[in-house]
Scaffold this motif. Structure first.
Motif, short mmCIF file in Angstrom:
data_model
loop_
_atom_site.label_atom_id
_atom_site.label_comp_id
_atom_site.label_asym_id
_atom_site.label_seq_id
_atom_site.Cartn_x
_atom_site.Cartn_y
_atom_site.Cartn_z
N ILE A 89 0.89 -1.25 -0.01
CA ILE A 89 -0.03 0.03 -0.11
C ILE A 89 0.85 1.29 0.02
CG2 ILE A 89 -1.52 1.32 1.19
CD1 ILE A 89 -2.57 -1.49 2.48
N PRO A 90 0.68 2.34 -0.89
CA PRO A 90 1.49 3.51 -0.89
C PRO A 90 1.59 4.40 0.68
CG PRO A 90 0.15 3.39 -2.92
CD PRO A 90 -0.37 2.09 -2.11
N GLY A 91 2.74 4.50 1.03
CA GLY A 91 3.00 5.14 2.37
C GLY A 91 3.43 4.21 3.35
N PHE A 92 3.12 3.08 3.20
CA PHE A 92 3.59 1.82 4.39
C PHE A 92 5.06 1.76 3.93
CE2 PHE A 92 -0.74 1.32 5.28
CZ PHE A 92 -1.09 0.62 6.19
N VAL A 93 5.85 1.78 4.76
CA VAL A 93 7.37 1.83 4.93
C VAL A 93 7.89 0.67 5.26
CG1 VAL A 93 9.51 3.00 5.44
CG2 VAL A 93 7.22 4.16 4.86
N ARG A 118 7.44 -11.07 28.12
CA ARG A 118 6.61 -10.84 29.71
C ARG A 118 5.61 -9.78 29.56
NH1 ARG A 118 10.04 -7.04 33.39
NH2 ARG A 118 8.86 -5.70 32.12
N GLY A 119 4.44 -10.16 30.12
CA GLY A 119 3.29 -9.34 29.69
C GLY A 119 2.43 -9.96 28.93
N ALA A 120 1.33 -9.14 28.43
CA ALA A 120 0.41 -9.38 27.43
C ALA A 120 -0.03 -8.21 26.66
CB ALA A 120 -0.68 -10.27 28.16
N PRO A 121 -0.67 -8.23 25.69
CA PRO A 121 -1.11 -9.65 24.93
C PRO A 121 0.25 -10.24 24.19
CG PRO A 121 -1.76 -7.65 23.70
CD PRO A 121 -1.11 -7.39 24.95
N ARG A 122 0.06 -11.34 23.21
CA ARG A 122 0.99 -11.86 22.72
C ARG A 122 1.73 -11.22 21.62
NH1 ARG A 122 2.42 -17.41 21.81
NH2 ARG A 122 3.55 -17.78 19.75
N TYR A 123 0.96 -10.40 20.93
CA TYR A 123 1.37 -9.78 19.82
C TYR A 123 1.61 -8.25 19.87
CZ TYR A 123 1.12 -14.30 17.41
OH TYR A 123 1.29 -15.62 17.11
N PHE A 124 2.57 -7.80 19.41
CA PHE A 124 2.75 -6.35 19.32
C PHE A 124 3.22 -6.18 17.79
CE2 PHE A 124 6.17 -2.85 19.84
CZ PHE A 124 5.60 -1.87 19.30
N VAL A 125 2.56 -5.23 17.14
CA VAL A 125 2.83 -5.15 15.64
C VAL A 125 2.90 -3.63 15.32
CG1 VAL A 125 2.18 -5.32 13.20
CG2 VAL A 125 1.83 -7.13 14.69
N LEU A 126 3.82 -2.93 14.53
CA LEU A 126 4.18 -1.73 14.46
C LEU A 126 4.20 -1.52 12.91
CD1 LEU A 126 4.31 1.12 15.63
CD2 LEU A 126 6.82 0.65 15.62
N TYR A 127 3.34 -0.72 12.21
CA TYR A 127 3.79 -0.27 11.01
C TYR A 127 4.08 1.15 10.87
CZ TYR A 127 0.80 -4.30 9.41
OH TYR A 127 0.40 -5.56 9.30
N GLU A 128 5.25 1.31 10.26
CA GLU A 128 5.86 2.69 10.02
C GLU A 128 5.34 3.15 8.69
OE1 GLU A 128 10.09 2.82 11.37
OE2 GLU A 128 9.26 0.60 11.75
N VAL A 129 4.68 4.50 8.67
CA VAL A 129 3.88 5.10 7.65
C VAL A 129 4.41 6.66 7.31
CG1 VAL A 129 1.97 3.61 7.60
CG2 VAL A 129 1.79 5.72 8.62
N ALA A 130 4.41 6.78 5.82
CA ALA A 130 4.88 8.19 5.79
C ALA A 130 4.30 9.48 6.25
CB ALA A 130 4.85 8.24 4.08
N GLY A 131 2.94 9.34 6.51
CA GLY A 131 2.42 10.35 7.37
C GLY A 131 0.91 9.53 7.56
N THR A 185 -5.75 6.65 6.49
CA THR A 185 -7.21 6.71 6.16
C THR A 185 -7.26 6.99 4.34
OG1 THR A 185 -7.04 9.15 6.38
CG2 THR A 185 -7.95 7.82 8.09
N SER A 186 -6.37 6.45 3.75
CA SER A 186 -6.27 6.74 2.37
C SER A 186 -7.17 5.65 1.71
CB SER A 186 -4.90 6.27 1.84
OG SER A 186 -4.56 4.97 2.07
N PRO A 187 -7.70 5.83 0.58
CA PRO A 187 -8.60 4.69 -0.03
C PRO A 187 -7.86 3.63 -0.41
CG PRO A 187 -8.78 7.06 -1.31
CD PRO A 187 -7.66 7.16 -0.15
N ALA A 188 -6.54 3.56 -0.60
CA ALA A 188 -5.79 2.34 -0.94
C ALA A 188 -5.85 1.57 0.30
CB ALA A 188 -4.39 2.54 -1.27
N TYR A 189 -5.64 1.95 1.47
CA TYR A 189 -5.42 1.16 2.82
C TYR A 189 -7.23 0.77 3.17
CZ TYR A 189 -4.99 0.01 7.53
OH TYR A 189 -5.11 -0.56 9.04
N LEU A 190 -7.93 1.71 3.00
CA LEU A 190 -9.33 1.15 3.28
C LEU A 190 -9.93 0.28 2.34
CD1 LEU A 190 -10.91 4.71 4.34
CD2 LEU A 190 -10.15 2.87 6.05
#
Length: 217
Positions: A38-42, A51-64, A69-74
């Protein structure tokens, strides 16, 4: 290095135990490549709890912030693949935030991360000034650390078909991501200063790098 882009999407969630193996296969081989197309996803990075919860932590770094809220992402969220539909039904306790990256310090990613969720309290500005002017810039040079990043909720994620399958997501207020190469060093960082400077509702987890994918080109 600092986070790539001026905004980020932060996700914290669990998966039904019987679906973990398939989730990791899907998330690695279909979901991450789809998101990074998707344009803008880096870059996207998945961590699993030590240690701790929940099991997963995901981070998407994006241009802005507008990328989230872009049409391509939605369009992707409202047209999930059959495999995505199957996996979304296995999600539990999703916490998801569209965040501005208000501070990002350091020179690398590292294999460990400590994620801190909190509310800024009544006086957000003094807390932000202390974090950005004094506390976070000093952390990446400490033994075991490589980075320190402040994320602040800046937009409300809209309801989409993906979210309807897994149920309504909880929100994110502020978050700090501490990155490093030594889990013990990250775990030993004192959180009392945050509370003394007005942070409330603190929750945290210690995570280990599971997979990371950067946009080609």
């Amino acid at each position: 290095m600092p986070l790539l882009g001026s905004a980020a999407m932060l996700l914290n969630f669990d998966i039904l135990a019987e679906s973990v193996a398939e989730h990791d296969d899907w998330h690695t081989h279909e979901h991450f490549p789809e998101r990074l197309s998707i344009p803008g996803f880096v870059r996207g990075t998945r961590w699993t709890a030590v240690r701790g919860a929940p099991r997963y932590f995901v981070l998407y770094e994006v241009a802005g912030l507008g990328v989230l809220t872009s049409p391509a992402y939605l369009a992707r969220l409202n047209q999930p693949t059959p495999w995505t539909r199957k996996m979304m039904a296995s999600y539990r306790g999703m916490r998801r935030g569209f965040c501005a990256v208000t501070g990002s310090f350091g020179a690398g990613l590292g294999q460990a991360a400590r994620l801190l969720h909190f509310k800024p309290g009544a006086q957000a500005a003094p807390l932000r000034d202390w974090l950005l002017g004094e506390h976070l810039p000093a952390l990446p040079s400490k033994p075991g650390f490589t980075g320190a990043h402040l994320l602040e909720a800046a937009a409300t994620p809209p309801m989409t078909d993906e979210q309807k399958i897994r149920g309504a997501d909880a929100s994110v207020d502020w978050a700090i991501v501490l990155a490093g190469y030594d889990e013990d060093a990250l775990a030993g960082a004192d959180l009392r200063e945050l509370e003394r400077h007005g942070a409330t509702g603190l929750s945290e987890g210690l995570y280990r790098l599971h997979y990371s994918l950067a946009r080609e080109g």
